[in-house]
Design a protein around this motif. Structure first.
Motif, PDB file in Angstrom:
ATOM      1  N   LYS A  87       0.839  -1.203   0.000  1.00 19.44           N
ATOM      2  CA  LYS A  87       0.000   0.000   0.000  1.00 19.44           C
ATOM      3  C   LYS A  87       0.875   1.254   0.000  1.00 19.44           C
ATOM      4  N   SER A 137     -11.046  -8.172   0.435  1.00 20.27           N
ATOM      5  CA  SER A 137     -12.053  -7.263   0.991  1.00 20.27           C
ATOM      6  C   SER A 137     -11.467  -6.522   2.173  1.00 20.27           C
ATOM      7  N   GLY A 146      -3.123  -6.890   2.796  1.00 21.61           N
ATOM      8  CA  GLY A 146      -3.120  -6.762   1.331  1.00 21.61           C
ATOM      9  C   GLY A 146      -2.386  -7.911   0.652  1.00 21.61           C
ATOM     10  N   LYS A 147      -2.327  -9.084   1.326  1.00 17.81           N
ATOM     11  CA  LYS A 147      -1.625 -10.256   0.780  1.00 17.81           C
ATOM     12  C   LYS A 147      -2.282 -10.755  -0.503  1.00 17.81           C
ATOM     13  N   SER A 148      -3.592 -11.014  -0.411  1.00 13.00           N
ATOM     14  CA  SER A 148      -4.281 -11.589  -1.570  1.00 13.00           C
ATOM     15  C   SER A 148      -4.297 -10.599  -2.733  1.00 13.00           C
ATOM     16  N   SER A 149      -4.432  -9.311  -2.428  1.00  6.48           N
ATOM     17  CA  SER A 149      -4.428  -8.294  -3.495  1.00  6.48           C
ATOM     18  C   SER A 149      -3.097  -8.313  -4.233  1.00  6.48           C
ATOM     19  N   ASP A 156       1.099   3.327  -2.103  1.00  8.61           N
ATOM     20  CA  ASP A 156       0.318   4.454  -2.644  1.00  8.61           C
ATOM     21  C   ASP A 156      -0.279   5.316  -1.535  1.00  8.61           C
ATOM     22  N   SER A 207      -0.082  -2.919  -4.587  1.00  6.70           N
ATOM     23  CA  SER A 207      -0.836  -3.672  -5.599  1.00  6.70           C
ATOM     24  C   SER A 207      -1.748  -2.712  -6.346  1.00  6.70           C
ATOM     25  N   LYS A 208      -2.076  -1.586  -5.714  1.00  5.65           N
ATOM     26  CA  LYS A 208      -2.988  -0.632  -6.349  1.00  5.65           C
ATOM     27  C   LYS A 208      -2.328   0.072  -7.528  1.00  5.65           C
ATOM     28  N   THR A 211      -4.324  -9.761   8.955  1.00  3.98           N
ATOM     29  CA  THR A 211      -5.515  -9.629   8.113  1.00  3.98           C
ATOM     30  C   THR A 211      -5.604  -8.202   7.569  1.00  3.98           C
ATOM     31  N   ASN A 212      -6.064  -8.081   6.345  1.00  8.77           N
ATOM     32  CA  ASN A 212      -6.219  -6.777   5.674  1.00  8.77           C
ATOM     33  C   ASN A 212      -4.908  -6.136   5.245  1.00  8.77           C
ATOM     34  N   THR A 228     -10.571 -12.439   5.457  1.00 11.36           N
ATOM     35  CA  THR A 228     -11.121 -12.762   4.140  1.00 11.36           C
ATOM     36  C   THR A 228     -10.595 -14.114   3.663  1.00 11.36           C
ATOM     37  N   THR A 229      -9.284 -14.309   3.716  1.00 12.96           N
ATOM     38  CA  THR A 229      -8.724 -15.607   3.313  1.00 12.96           C
ATOM     39  C   THR A 229      -8.792 -16.550   4.510  1.00 12.96           C
TER      40      THR A 229
HETATM   41  N1  LIG Z   1      -4.597   1.627  -1.115  1.00 10.76           N
HETATM   42  C1  LIG Z   1      -4.355   0.321  -1.239  1.00 10.76           C
HETATM   43  N2  LIG Z   1      -5.228  -0.601  -0.736  1.00 10.76           N
HETATM   44  C2  LIG Z   1      -4.927  -1.903  -0.849  1.00 10.76           C
HETATM   45  C3  LIG Z   1      -3.724  -2.346  -1.482  1.00 10.76           C
HETATM   46  N3  LIG Z   1      -3.693  -3.694  -1.421  1.00 10.76           N
HETATM   47  C4  LIG Z   1      -4.834  -4.069  -0.785  1.00 10.76           C
HETATM   48  N4  LIG Z   1      -5.585  -3.010  -0.449  1.00 10.76           N
HETATM   49  C5  LIG Z   1      -6.880  -3.038   0.245  1.00 10.76           C
HETATM   50  O1  LIG Z   1      -6.701  -3.643   1.521  1.00 10.76           O
HETATM   51  C6  LIG Z   1      -7.838  -4.443   1.873  1.00 10.76           C
HETATM   52  C7  LIG Z   1      -7.400  -5.843   2.250  1.00 10.76           C
HETATM   53  O2  LIG Z   1      -6.858  -6.494   1.103  1.00 10.76           O
HETATM   54  P1  LIG Z   1      -6.706  -8.100   1.028  1.00 10.76           P
HETATM   55  O3  LIG Z   1      -5.842  -8.384  -0.152  1.00 10.76           O
HETATM   56  O4  LIG Z   1      -8.045  -8.772   1.106  1.00 10.76           O
HETATM   57  O5  LIG Z   1      -5.895  -8.356   2.388  1.00 10.76           O
HETATM   58  P2  LIG Z   1      -5.375  -9.758   2.989  1.00 10.76           P
HETATM   59  O6  LIG Z   1      -4.051  -9.463   3.591  1.00 10.76           O
HETATM   60  O7  LIG Z   1      -5.413 -10.828   1.963  1.00 10.76           O
HETATM   61  O8  LIG Z   1      -6.443 -10.019   4.153  1.00 10.76           O
HETATM   62  P3  LIG Z   1      -6.922 -11.438   4.812  1.00 10.76           P
HETATM   63  O9  LIG Z   1      -7.278 -12.365   3.718  1.00 10.76           O
HETATM   64  O10 LIG Z   1      -8.105 -11.032   5.655  1.00 10.76           O
HETATM   65  O11 LIG Z   1      -5.787 -11.925   5.647  1.00 10.76           O
HETATM   66  C8  LIG Z   1      -8.773  -4.396   0.668  1.00 10.76           C
HETATM   67  O12 LIG Z   1      -9.782  -3.435   0.937  1.00 10.76           O
HETATM   68  C9  LIG Z   1      -7.873  -3.938  -0.477  1.00 10.76           C
HETATM   69  O13 LIG Z   1      -8.576  -3.221  -1.472  1.00 10.76           O
HETATM   70  C10 LIG Z   1      -2.818  -1.346  -2.014  1.00 10.76           C
HETATM   71  O14 LIG Z   1      -1.748  -1.623  -2.579  1.00 10.76           O
HETATM   72  N5  LIG Z   1      -3.190  -0.040  -1.844  1.00 10.76           N
END
Ligand SMILES: Nc1nc2c(ncn2[C@@H]2O[C@H](COP(=O)(O)OP(=O)(O)OP(=O)(O)O)[C@@H](O)[C@H]2O)c(=O)[nH]1
Ligand SMILES: [Mg+2]
Length: 306
Positions: free
Chosen positions: A95, A171, A155-158, A97, A127-128, A152-153, A176-177
């Motif tokens: 993130k 999400s 941004g791993k999956s993104s 950005d 990832s954005k 969690t959150n 989420t995962t």
């Molecule tokens: N601004 C911004 N938001 C991001 C970026 N990557 C992910 N997000 C946001 O972060 C939130 C969580 O993203 P996920 O990829 O679901 O996070 P995760 O780490 O896989 O979360 P879990 O599966 O719950 O462990 C989402 O709302 C994404 O849109 C990024 O590079 N920039």
């Protein structure tokens, strides 16, 4: 055993309260992922794996770990888990950005290395806006098996979706995962891990670049940041690094407050899951939330304003 492409749970059609439920086993997504993806609705099913269980599974895999976090959620609790990972590892700050313009990236990385005593490589990615994804790709090519781990959150999956074009559910809801997801791309194996859960005050996910907001806080006033009240015993300058959607109000103090929390000069107060507040001078603070939700550290942005 067919698994949900969105969250990694084994698909089943017998128990709607458990992970992986779908009325039709031919579906690629469980009902939870279907609702999350299409309507943004979260239904809570199944049991969350404990941090220890996730950590053990990661350590057993013996693959290189890309530990994902973002600069707002840098805190002892997050780095504590990073340090418990025994595998070869890299700290990936995603993130990017969201990082304010005034913050010099190299200095940020050096500060994080010093403050949290990290010897491993640190890289900044997004990832954005796809910043520096090439660095991650190179690690994947070199290591051949990698695990994307982190809270969690984070941004791993993104990141995985941005790297390989997969469609894992993402999400801003927590957890989420649900299970480890294994993807094979050419001769590379990528695992997406379920997120760790911390003692976080909120699980806030800012969408736009953080604009730091500076206040001169006289001792007669307190700040209301969302539902958090903060007052400084001595007049002080502070800068807030949080989602700019949060409502902030300066109000006059009416009651006698207890100033129990010492903030040394040039230190940050981290409110876990929300961001941090940087203080320029030593003071004692009043704060109305439980101490498990905050941490004090030397400022992560130190040296950035010279
Ligand atoms: N601004 C911004 N938001 C991001 C970026 N990557 C992910 N997000 C946001 O972060 C939130 C969580 O993203 P996920 O990829 O679901 O996070 P995760 O780490 O896989 O979360 P879990 O599966 O719950 O462990 C989402 O709302 C994404 O849109 C990024 O590079 N920039
Ligand atoms: Mg995920």
């Amino acid at each position: 055993m067919k698994k949900c492409l969105g969250c990694g749970s084994v698909l089943q059609n017998t128990d709607a309260e458990e992970s992986g439920y779908t009325p039709k086993l031919e579906n690629d997504l469980c009902m939870r992922c279907f609702k999350l993806k299409h309507y943004g609705n979260l239904i809570n099913v199944g049991k969350k794996q404990s941090n220890d269980t996730i950590l053990n599974k990661i350590n057993k895999k013996k693959s290189t770990v890309l530990f994902i976090t973002d600069f707002l959620n840098m805190c002892d609790e997050v780095i504590g888990i990073f340090k418990k990972i025994k595998n070869k590892k890299v700290l990936v700050i995603t993130k990017s950005d969201l990082i304010p313009k005034n913050i010099v990236r190299d200095k940020l990385i050096n500060n994080i290395k010093d403050i949290y005593e990290i010897d491993e490589d640190i890289i900044l990615v997004s990832s954005k806006n796809k910043e520096n994804l090439r660095a991650l790709e190179n690690i994947c090519w070199k290591e051949k098996t990698v695990i994307f781990a982190g809270f969690t959150n984070a941004g791993k999956s993104s990141l995985i979706n941005a790297l390989v074009g997969s469609d894992i559910t993402v999400s801003s809801k927590i957890n989420t995962t649900q299970e480890f997801i294994r993807l094979v791309v050419e001769d590379i194996v990528i695992f997406d891990a379920p997120g760790f859960i911390g003692e976080f005050y909120k699980a806030d996910v800012p969408k736009t670049k953080i604009k730091p907001i500076t206040y001169q806080l006289a001792s007669k006033y307190y700040l209301k940041i969302g539902d958090i009240d903060i007052a400084s015993e001595a007049d002080n300058n502070l800068t807030i690094y949080m989602n700019n959607g949060i409502n902030i109000d300066k109000r006059r103090i009416k009651d006698t407050l207890e100033y129990g929390l010492i903030i040394p000069t040039n230190h940050d107060l981290v409110i876990k899951g929300l961001g941090f507040i940087s203080f320029s001078k030593i003071t004692r603070l009043y704060i109305n939330i439980d101490s498990k939700y905050y941490e004090v550290r030397p400022t992560i942005i130190g040296g950035n304003h010279e």
